[in-house]
Design an enzyme around this catalytic site. Structure first.
Site, PDB file in Angstrom:
ATOM      1  N   ARG A 179      -8.172   9.084 -13.307  1.00 28.98           N
ATOM      2  CA  ARG A 179      -9.466   9.712 -12.993  1.00 28.98           C
ATOM      3  C   ARG A 179      -9.748   9.751 -11.495  1.00 28.98           C
ATOM      4  NH1 ARG A 179     -11.891   6.427 -16.564  1.00 28.98           N
ATOM      5  NH2 ARG A 179     -12.753   5.276 -14.850  1.00 28.98           N
ATOM      6  N   SER A 180      -9.362   8.682 -10.790  1.00 28.16           N
ATOM      7  CA  SER A 180      -9.685   8.595  -9.363  1.00 28.16           C
ATOM      8  C   SER A 180      -8.518   8.994  -8.465  1.00 28.16           C
ATOM      9  CB  SER A 180     -10.088   7.165  -8.998  1.00 28.16           C
ATOM     10  OG  SER A 180     -11.145   6.750  -9.803  1.00 28.16           O
TER      11      SER A 180
ATOM     12  N   SER B 249     -24.751  -6.548 -10.734  1.00 27.53           N
ATOM     13  CA  SER B 249     -23.509  -5.927 -10.260  1.00 27.53           C
ATOM     14  C   SER B 249     -22.272  -6.731 -10.662  1.00 27.53           C
ATOM     15  CB  SER B 249     -23.546  -5.739  -8.745  1.00 27.53           C
ATOM     16  OG  SER B 249     -23.810  -6.970  -8.100  1.00 27.53           O
TER      17      SER B 249
ATOM     18  N   GLN C  38     -21.086 -12.566  -4.926  1.00 21.29           N
ATOM     19  CA  GLN C  38     -20.017 -12.634  -5.936  1.00 21.29           C
ATOM     20  C   GLN C  38     -18.914 -11.631  -5.659  1.00 21.29           C
ATOM     21  OE1 GLN C  38     -22.561 -10.686  -6.508  1.00 21.29           O
ATOM     22  NE2 GLN C  38     -21.956  -9.024  -7.864  1.00 21.29           N
TER      23      GLN C  38
ATOM     24  N   GLN D  33     -27.058 -14.644 -12.420  1.00 18.95           N
ATOM     25  CA  GLN D  33     -26.002 -13.722 -11.997  1.00 18.95           C
ATOM     26  C   GLN D  33     -26.500 -12.295 -11.856  1.00 18.95           C
ATOM     27  OE1 GLN D  33     -22.891 -16.351 -14.562  1.00 18.95           O
ATOM     28  NE2 GLN D  33     -22.151 -14.346 -13.932  1.00 18.95           N
TER      29      GLN D  33
ATOM     30  N   HIS E  25     -24.804 -14.003  -6.704  1.00 21.51           N
ATOM     31  CA  HIS E  25     -25.097 -14.924  -7.806  1.00 21.51           C
ATOM     32  C   HIS E  25     -25.705 -16.206  -7.239  1.00 21.51           C
ATOM     33  CE1 HIS E  25     -22.953 -12.196 -10.254  1.00 21.51           C
ATOM     34  NE2 HIS E  25     -21.972 -12.948 -10.693  1.00 21.51           N
TER      35      HIS E  25
ATOM     36  N   CYS F  47     -15.942 -15.314 -10.240  1.00 18.03           N
ATOM     37  CA  CYS F  47     -16.888 -15.367  -9.112  1.00 18.03           C
ATOM     38  C   CYS F  47     -17.789 -16.600  -9.146  1.00 18.03           C
ATOM     39  CB  CYS F  47     -17.746 -14.105  -9.113  1.00 18.03           C
ATOM     40  SG  CYS F  47     -18.471 -13.732 -10.718  1.00 18.03           S
TER      41      CYS F  47
ATOM     42  N   GLY G   9     -13.113   0.396  -7.434  1.00 13.54           N
ATOM     43  CA  GLY G   9     -14.119  -0.539  -7.952  1.00 13.54           C
ATOM     44  C   GLY G   9     -14.803  -1.281  -6.810  1.00 13.54           C
ATOM     45  N   ALA G  10     -15.897  -1.969  -7.151  1.00 17.89           N
ATOM     46  CA  ALA G  10     -16.679  -2.656  -6.113  1.00 17.89           C
ATOM     47  C   ALA G  10     -15.843  -3.705  -5.383  1.00 17.89           C
ATOM     48  CB  ALA G  10     -17.906  -3.299  -6.749  1.00 17.89           C
TER      49      ALA G  10
ATOM     50  N   LYS H 200     -15.425 -20.158 -18.801  1.00 19.50           N
ATOM     51  CA  LYS H 200     -14.586 -19.934 -17.606  1.00 19.50           C
ATOM     52  C   LYS H 200     -14.982 -20.896 -16.499  1.00 19.50           C
ATOM     53  CE  LYS H 200     -13.618 -14.991 -18.070  1.00 19.50           C
ATOM     54  NZ  LYS H 200     -13.981 -13.658 -17.581  1.00 19.50           N
TER      55      LYS H 200
HETATM   56  N1  HSE Z   1     -18.075 -12.520 -14.578  1.00 19.21           N
HETATM   57  C1  HSE Z   1     -18.881 -12.217 -13.471  1.00 19.21           C
HETATM   58  C2  HSE Z   1     -20.213 -11.668 -13.888  1.00 19.21           C
HETATM   59  C3  HSE Z   1     -18.163 -11.235 -12.603  1.00 19.21           C
HETATM   60  O1  HSE Z   1     -20.311 -11.187 -15.016  1.00 19.21           O
HETATM   61  O2  HSE Z   1     -21.153 -11.737 -13.128  1.00 19.21           O
HETATM   62  C4  HSE Z   1     -18.016 -11.691 -11.205  1.00 19.21           C
HETATM   63  O3  HSE Z   1     -18.882 -10.925 -10.397  1.00 19.21           O
END
Ligand code: HSE
Length: 332
Positions: free
Chosen positions: A39-40, A158, A314, A155, A241, A128, A12-13, A212
């Site tokens: 899968r990976s 990504s 982020q 945001q 973000h 994030c 993942g990123a 959150k």
């Molecule tokens: N909850 C955040 C978003 C993920 O949806 O942007 C953090 O990158």
């Protein structure tokens, strides 16, 4: 003796950013183990000139590690983090699974590194948006006691994952080709649009991200009654973000004093040049570990309020860099 470190969600990123930060960092690492779904499994990555094979995650494979960074979502964390702890590791968890649990510290090192001393095997990495906001606001809270935060976020696509980013890219192409714009990941078209209901809103009218931000900032600051009102908005930005923030403080803080405080604050870079018309942007924040803060100005509608604009990556301060900072403090 070097450390044995695992990354769950290695493809993942956030997992990939964490691997790169560890590669560039100074930690002595004897073994790095990468975990992902079936899968990976079998793919390879290079780390400090070694080839590392990605393994399918299992409780048995997590045994015997010193630290494991989880970045594969809350259900994987709930399923496997306890096994990693049982197997001897300290877990740094990037999901929401344990963040609000009383016994689990929720840590932004610039704010509450002292909390690292009381963990029961798991340490939570914040959301994030909350991590970026906490880094920018904490120095001002220490100086003037923040009593209320009103924040609107911008945001990046990504933040919703690789598929979401691909959807933005595809929609821009569909628009350019005059094709019908197709939508699957987001609840609205993301190209040439913004929306504030990325996740469903609850009975109070707030969406998950907004809740959150409020809950996590209160926990990170150790201020259970701090007023936080967030509007979390998805924008067609690829990475980083941004947040427009208004702070009400107990003691009046001038823009000049705030700028001075922030210019010495850890994890913050002030970008606030009125003459040159240069202020934070997500493009400039992308790839940086610091949170950019600027547009500092006194709110004329309130005797003790300050407005500012923040951009932070982020995937870095909002996720992988915050976790690596925690790891480096624990290992020191
Ligand atoms: N909850 C955040 C978003 C993920 O949806 O942007 C953090 O990158």
């Amino acid at each position: 003796m070097g450390l044995r470190i695992g990354i769950v969600g290695a493809t993942g990123a956030v997992g990939q950013e964490a691997l790169q930060l560890l590669e560039l960092g100074a930690l002595s690492i004897a073994e790095i183990r990468l975990f992902a779904s079936v899968r990976s499994a079998g793919r390879v990555r290079s780390f400090r000139r070694e080839t590392v094979r990605i393994e399918e995650i299992s409780a048995e494979r997590l045994a015997g590690l010193d630290y494991v960074f989880f970045s594969a979502g809350a259900s994987i964390s709930r399923q496997y983090a306890p096994a990693a702890v049982k197997g001897g590791a300290i877990v740094i968890d990037n999901s929401s699974a344990f963040r609000m649990a009383r016994e689990i510290p929720l840590v932004v090192p610039e704010v509450n590194a002292k909390e690292l001393g009381r963990h029961p095997g798991i340490i939570a990495n914040p959301n994030c948006t909350a991590a970026i906001l906490a880094t920018a606001v904490w120095p001002l809270h220490q100086a003037a006691i923040v009593e209320r935060i009103v924040v609107a976020t911008y945001q990046a696509a990504s933040g919703a994952g690789a598929k979401a980013l691909a959807e933005l890219d595809a929609q821009v192409r569909q628009y350019a080709a005059g094709e019908e714009i197709r939508r699957k990941v987001f609840p609205e078209q993301i190209a040439f649009n913004v929306f504030s209901h990325n996740t469903p809103v609850d009975d109070s009218g707030f969406n998950e991200e907004e809740n959150k931000v409020a809950q996590e900032i209160r926990k990170i600051f150790g201020e259970p009654t701090l007023g936080v009102c967030a509007t979390c908005i998805r924008v067609p930005v690829f990475r980083a973000h941004s947040e427009a923030v208004v702070l009400e403080t107990r003691r009046k803080l001038s823009a000049e004093e705030a700028r001075e405080i922030l210019s010495h604050a850890p994890g913050v870079a002030v970008v606030d040049d009125r003459k040159a018309n240069r202020f934070p942007t997500p493009l400039e924040a992308a790839g940086k570990r610091e949170v950019l803060v600027g547009r500092l100005r006194e709110d004329p509608s309130h005797p003790r309020a300050l407005a500012l604009f923040v951009s932070g990556d982020q995937l870095l301060k909002g996720a992988a860099w915050n976790a690596v900072q925690i790891l480096e403090l624990l290992a020191a």
